[in-house]
Design a protein around this motif. Structure first.
Motif, PDB file in Angstrom:
ATOM      1  N   VAL A 189       7.759   0.163 -17.013  1.00 45.95           N
ATOM      2  CA  VAL A 189       6.537   0.867 -16.609  1.00 45.95           C
ATOM      3  C   VAL A 189       6.673   1.193 -15.127  1.00 45.95           C
ATOM      4  O   VAL A 189       7.067   0.336 -14.336  1.00 45.95           O
ATOM      5  N   ARG A 190       6.341   2.409 -14.726  1.00 46.70           N
ATOM      6  CA  ARG A 190       6.541   2.834 -13.354  1.00 46.70           C
ATOM      7  C   ARG A 190       5.311   2.590 -12.459  1.00 46.70           C
ATOM      8  O   ARG A 190       5.443   2.246 -11.292  1.00 46.70           O
ATOM      9  N   ARG A 191       4.118   2.783 -12.988  1.00 46.61           N
ATOM     10  CA  ARG A 191       2.911   2.824 -12.158  1.00 46.61           C
ATOM     11  C   ARG A 191       2.289   1.439 -12.047  1.00 46.61           C
ATOM     12  O   ARG A 191       2.018   0.777 -13.061  1.00 46.61           O
ATOM     13  N   TYR A 192       2.036   1.013 -10.810  1.00 41.67           N
ATOM     14  CA  TYR A 192       1.476  -0.319 -10.549  1.00 41.67           C
ATOM     15  C   TYR A 192       0.462  -0.187  -9.420  1.00 41.67           C
ATOM     16  O   TYR A 192       0.802   0.257  -8.319  1.00 41.67           O
ATOM     17  N   LEU A 193      -0.779  -0.565  -9.701  1.00 38.53           N
ATOM     18  CA  LEU A 193      -1.827  -0.579  -8.685  1.00 38.53           C
ATOM     19  C   LEU A 193      -2.194  -2.017  -8.369  1.00 38.53           C
ATOM     20  O   LEU A 193      -2.444  -2.818  -9.279  1.00 38.53           O
ATOM     21  N   LEU A 194      -2.229  -2.332  -7.089  1.00 35.80           N
ATOM     22  CA  LEU A 194      -2.542  -3.684  -6.630  1.00 35.80           C
ATOM     23  C   LEU A 194      -3.856  -3.671  -5.862  1.00 35.80           C
ATOM     24  O   LEU A 194      -4.010  -2.922  -4.888  1.00 35.80           O
ATOM     25  N   VAL A 195      -4.804  -4.470  -6.295  1.00 40.98           N
ATOM     26  CA  VAL A 195      -6.044  -4.644  -5.556  1.00 40.98           C
ATOM     27  C   VAL A 195      -5.819  -5.757  -4.534  1.00 40.98           C
ATOM     28  O   VAL A 195      -5.584  -6.908  -4.903  1.00 40.98           O
ATOM     29  N   SER A 196      -5.881  -5.413  -3.275  1.00 42.54           N
ATOM     30  CA  SER A 196      -5.640  -6.368  -2.199  1.00 42.54           C
ATOM     31  C   SER A 196      -6.941  -6.587  -1.433  1.00 42.54           C
ATOM     32  O   SER A 196      -8.002  -6.728  -2.044  1.00 42.54           O
ATOM     33  N   SER A 197      -6.886  -6.606  -0.124  1.00 39.67           N
ATOM     34  CA  SER A 197      -8.085  -6.852   0.674  1.00 39.67           C
ATOM     35  C   SER A 197      -7.895  -6.297   2.072  1.00 39.67           C
ATOM     36  O   SER A 197      -6.784  -6.341   2.621  1.00 39.67           O
ATOM     37  N   MET A 198      -8.960  -5.781   2.643  1.00 45.02           N
ATOM     38  CA  MET A 198      -8.908  -5.462   4.058  1.00 45.02           C
ATOM     39  C   MET A 198      -8.743  -6.749   4.859  1.00 45.02           C
ATOM     40  O   MET A 198      -9.130  -7.830   4.419  1.00 45.02           O
ATOM     41  N   GLY A 199      -8.127  -6.633   6.031  1.00 42.15           N
ATOM     42  CA  GLY A 199      -7.964  -7.790   6.900  1.00 42.15           C
ATOM     43  C   GLY A 199      -6.656  -8.521   6.752  1.00 42.15           C
ATOM     44  O   GLY A 199      -6.428  -9.531   7.430  1.00 42.15           O
ATOM     45  N   VAL A 200      -5.755  -8.010   5.880  1.00 42.44           N
ATOM     46  CA  VAL A 200      -4.510  -8.747   5.635  1.00 42.44           C
ATOM     47  C   VAL A 200      -3.449  -8.481   6.694  1.00 42.44           C
ATOM     48  O   VAL A 200      -2.461  -9.218   6.775  1.00 42.44           O
ATOM     49  N   GLU A 201      -3.628  -7.459   7.497  1.00 41.01           N
ATOM     50  CA  GLU A 201      -2.567  -7.074   8.435  1.00 41.01           C
ATOM     51  C   GLU A 201      -2.614  -7.824   9.758  1.00 41.01           C
ATOM     52  O   GLU A 201      -1.734  -7.654  10.590  1.00 41.01           O
ATOM     53  N   SER A 202      -3.614  -8.637   9.963  1.00 42.45           N
ATOM     54  CA  SER A 202      -3.700  -9.410  11.201  1.00 42.45           C
ATOM     55  C   SER A 202      -4.032 -10.850  10.872  1.00 42.45           C
ATOM     56  O   SER A 202      -4.574 -11.159   9.806  1.00 42.45           O
ATOM     57  N   GLU A 203      -3.681 -11.730  11.774  1.00 41.78           N
ATOM     58  CA  GLU A 203      -3.990 -13.143  11.566  1.00 41.78           C
ATOM     59  C   GLU A 203      -5.507 -13.349  11.542  1.00 41.78           C
ATOM     60  O   GLU A 203      -6.242 -12.705  12.298  1.00 41.78           O
ATOM     61  N   ALA A 204      -5.937 -14.223  10.687  1.00 42.27           N
ATOM     62  CA  ALA A 204      -7.373 -14.521  10.623  1.00 42.27           C
ATOM     63  C   ALA A 204      -7.843 -15.101  11.952  1.00 42.27           C
ATOM     64  O   ALA A 204      -7.122 -15.874  12.597  1.00 42.27           O
ATOM     65  N   PRO A 205      -9.035 -14.719  12.407  1.00 44.36           N
ATOM     66  CA  PRO A 205      -9.537 -15.233  13.690  1.00 44.36           C
ATOM     67  C   PRO A 205      -9.645 -16.754  13.686  1.00 44.36           C
ATOM     68  O   PRO A 205      -9.786 -17.388  12.636  1.00 44.36           O
TER      69      PRO A 205
END
Length: 219
Positions: free
Chosen positions: A105-121
């Motif tokens: 299967v070629r198509r894959y959608l991933l539900v992630s989250s905003m805020g993942v690109e930086s370390e948590a405060p």
């Protein structure tokens, strides 16, 4: 279209099942607990019991054969500890990607989250920080694969009535978005193949969902 959604009992997944069934598509929901099968049938989906924390890749791939797309919308859920954030939100997504490729299967959608690109405060709850790291690790694994992937990062999720209007961008301002609108964005992305290879953040906004998704390949 035949779409397999992991995390089939979650709110976003159930809403996506309803959207797909309403279009005449075939929705298959992967669930851990067989007691949730009735709720999926009520949403118009075909339930399949497959616990991502215990199923093998070959068995999982069997459930994906013939699918046009696979969606990872699973999560360890509220009240779960840091360990399950890793085994579900990271390892489950990786396992599903392995099985997706095994099933051709070629198509894959991933539900992630905003805020993942930086370390948590500083002061962030450690379980939530682990959740964000697990989501980012799942993203990093997926973007290195030869799949037609799309990553969707919702903002703060609410159960408010849908507005049908969003902001959809590589980087969106912090904000909230209804679960129904997220489900509708997921389905719209499935019908928009030019969104493959994109990472998108979504919050409530002013642009109709169809217009926002149609503009993705023009960015």
């Amino acid at each position: 279209m035949r779409v397999v959604i992991a995390g089939g009992h979650g709110k976003i997944a159930q809403l996506a099942h309803r959207e797909l069934a309403g279009r005449g598509d075939t929705a298959v929901g992967l669930i851990r607990n067989p007691d949730h099968a009735a709720a999926l049938r009520a949403a118009g989906a075909h339930p399949v019991v497959a616990d991502l924390e215990h199923v093998g890749v070959d068995e999982l791939a069997e459930h994906l054969h013939g699918a046009d797309a696979v969606v990872f919308a699973a999560g360890a859920g509220p009240g779960s500890g840091a360990g399950r954030k890793d085994t579900v939100d990271r390892a489950g997504a990786v396992l599903l990607a392995d099985a997706t490729q095994r099933a051709d299967v070629r198509r894959y959608l991933l539900v992630s989250s905003m805020g993942v690109e930086s370390e948590a405060p500083a002061g962030t709850d450690e379980v939530f920080a682990t959740y964000l790291r697990a989501k980012k690790a799942a993203e990093d694994d997926l973007t290195g694969r030869d799949l037609d992937w799309t990553i969707l990062r919702p903002g703060r999720l609410t159960d408010d009535p849908p507005t049908g209007r969003i902001t959809l961008a590589r980087q969106a301002p912090a904000g909230a978005v209804t679960r129904t609108d997220v489900a509708r964005v997921l389905v719209a992305l499935l019908y928009h193949p030019h969104s493959a290879g994109t990472i998108l953040e979504v919050v409530g906004g002013d642009t109709p969902i169809a217009d926002a998704v149609a503009a993705v390949d023009r960015r």
